[in-house]
Structure formats: C-alpha cells, structure tokens
Design an enzyme around this catalytic site. Structure first.
Site, short mmCIF file in Angstrom:
data_model
loop_
_atom_site.label_atom_id
_atom_site.label_comp_id
_atom_site.label_asym_id
_atom_site.label_seq_id
_atom_site.Cartn_x
_atom_site.Cartn_y
_atom_site.Cartn_z
N ASP A 1 0.84 -1.20 0.00
CA ASP A 1 0.00 0.00 0.00
C ASP A 1 0.87 1.25 0.00
O ASP A 1 0.66 2.18 -0.77
CB ASP A 1 -0.96 0.01 1.20
CG ASP A 1 -0.24 -0.20 2.54
OD1 ASP A 1 0.95 -0.58 2.54
OD2 ASP A 1 -0.87 0.02 3.59
N ASP B 1 7.04 3.86 3.35
CA ASP B 1 7.32 5.07 4.13
C ASP B 1 8.83 5.10 4.41
O ASP B 1 9.61 5.54 3.58
CB ASP B 1 6.45 4.99 5.39
CG ASP B 1 6.54 6.20 6.28
OD1 ASP B 1 7.18 7.19 5.91
OD2 ASP B 1 5.95 6.19 7.39
N LYS C 1 6.74 7.50 -0.19
CA LYS C 1 7.15 8.78 0.41
C LYS C 1 8.66 8.89 0.27
O LYS C 1 9.40 8.46 1.17
CB LYS C 1 6.76 8.82 1.89
CG LYS C 1 5.28 8.79 2.19
CD LYS C 1 5.04 8.88 3.70
CE LYS C 1 3.59 8.76 4.07
NZ LYS C 1 3.37 8.69 5.53
P1 IMP Z 1 7.61 1.60 6.62
O1 IMP Z 1 8.15 0.33 7.18
O2 IMP Z 1 8.05 2.80 7.41
O3 IMP Z 1 7.85 1.78 5.16
O4 IMP Z 1 6.06 1.61 6.88
C1 IMP Z 1 5.20 0.85 6.17
C2 IMP Z 1 3.89 0.68 6.90
O5 IMP Z 1 3.60 1.75 7.82
C3 IMP Z 1 2.79 0.67 5.89
O6 IMP Z 1 2.58 -0.61 5.35
C4 IMP Z 1 1.62 1.21 6.69
O7 IMP Z 1 1.00 0.18 7.39
C5 IMP Z 1 2.26 2.16 7.70
N1 IMP Z 1 2.21 3.55 7.22
C6 IMP Z 1 3.25 4.31 6.84
N2 IMP Z 1 2.85 5.53 6.44
C7 IMP Z 1 1.50 5.53 6.56
C8 IMP Z 1 0.48 6.52 6.29
O8 IMP Z 1 0.73 7.66 5.85
N3 IMP Z 1 -0.80 6.12 6.55
C9 IMP Z 1 -1.13 4.90 7.02
N4 IMP Z 1 -0.21 3.96 7.28
C10 IMP Z 1 1.09 4.27 7.06
#
Ligand code: IMP
Length: 184
Positions: A103, A106, A134
C-alpha cells in the site's frame, strides 16, 4: 469535504478516479513485463488489500496471488520500527517471478524486512509495486520498486486500505492529515 477519524481531521487528497487510472496503467505495464511468465503477486496485509483487488482485475496474464501480513506499526501515525510476521508466506516461491504489492512505502523498513525474507526463498525475480511512496521518508535505496502509483510528501494519509488507528481502510478516496499537526 474534511473528515474526522478518532481525534484527527483529514482532507481529501487522491480521488478514487485518479487511483483507478493509475492502476490501469500499472496493470498494462505488468501485463507486458510478465507476458510470458506466471508471476506470484504477494499482497502485504492489511493495507494492500484494496490496491491488490483493483490491480488484479487489470492483470490478464496467468498469475497466482497470495498474502503475507507483517506489522511494523501499531495503530498510531508513525512507524514503530518493530517488525513481526503475523501471517507468513504460505507458498513455495523458489524459481518464481514475484511481485510484492504494498500500500505504502514510508521508511522502507517493512519492505526491507520482507525483501530479505523473500530473496532468501530464491525466487527467479522479485519486484515491488507500491500504491504510494514517500521518497523523503525512505531510509533505504530499493532497486526492486518497479511500479509506483503516486509519490507523495511526508504526510500521513488514510483511506483506500490505509488506516489511522485501524479506522478508515474502507474509504474509497485517500485523505491527508490536515495542517501541520505533528502526529503522535
Ligand atoms: P515503513 O516500514 O516505514 O515503510 O512503513 C510501512 C507501513 O507503515 C505501511 O505498510 C503502513 O502500514 C504504515 N504507514 C506508513 N505511512 C503511513 C500513512 O501515511 N498512513 C497509514 N499507514 C502508514
């Protein structure tokens, strides 16, 4: 129209009609890239369920679909950095062409964790499709991210599978946290 979810206010950001158009294009690219293959699409739960469902309807080549569930974030608006495998991969992907369906990427910690796992299972190839990316938040460089829906700023978003405190996944459009209120 602004919406309130629990204690936060969100404003409209990406309309479903835009999402649909982007998904159609990603589908076309995938149908070409995997024309002579039978890829395995691995959706990352919970967030990717809507993206996966809409994207799969645009795939017209033979393929398999499955899901994994990881948790890197527990109900707030920031990644916790802690990763757990709640629902592991249940199929043999050795020698297969894998496409991970995310989805949102981040910080990229979740994707890094998942890619390491998937690669250790010796697929023929592995690529990533993410609806949202992002770039400013990314902590890793990924060569595997081949399909991107939208690159967005470092704002917290909700809807179309994405949640805030487990709410809002059912929203058809994507909303962005209002103002500069720093999420807690
Ligand atoms: P990462 O490991 O920091 O890339 O985060 C990934 C996970 O964090 C995603 O699969 C989402 O579940 C959650 N996440 C990160 N940013 C958002 C956001 O803006 N809205 C909702 N969930 C987010």
């Amino acid at each position: 129209m602004k919406i309130t979810i629990d204690d936060k206010t969100f404003e409209p950001f990406i309309e479903y009609s835009m999402i649909e158009k982007r998904i159609r294009l990603i589908g076309i690219q995938m149908n070409v890239d995997y024309e002579d293959k039978v890829p395995v699409f691995i959706g990352v739960l919970n967030g990717a369920f809507m993206f996966m469902a809409d994207l799969m309807k645009e795939i017209h080549i033979g393929c398999e679909t499955t899901f994994v569930k990881l948790a890197s974030y527990h109900g707030g608006t920031k990644s916790s950095g802690m990763l757990t495998e709640e629902f592991p991969l249940s199929m043999d992907i050795k020698g297969r062409d894998v496409v991970i369906i995310e989805d949102i990427v981040d910080t990229g910690r979740t994707l890094k964790f998942l890619l390491d796992k998937i690669k250790s299972l010796e697929p023929a190839s592995v690529k990533v499709a993410t609806l949202l990316l992002k770039p400013e938040a990314l902590e890793y460089q990924f060569d595997e991210i081949e399909f991107i829906g939208f690159e967005i700023a470092n704002d917290f978003v909700v809807g179309y599978g994405l949640d805030y405190k487990n709410l809002g996944r059912n929203l058809q459009d994507i909303y962005r946290l209002c103002g500069q209120q720093l999420p807690g």
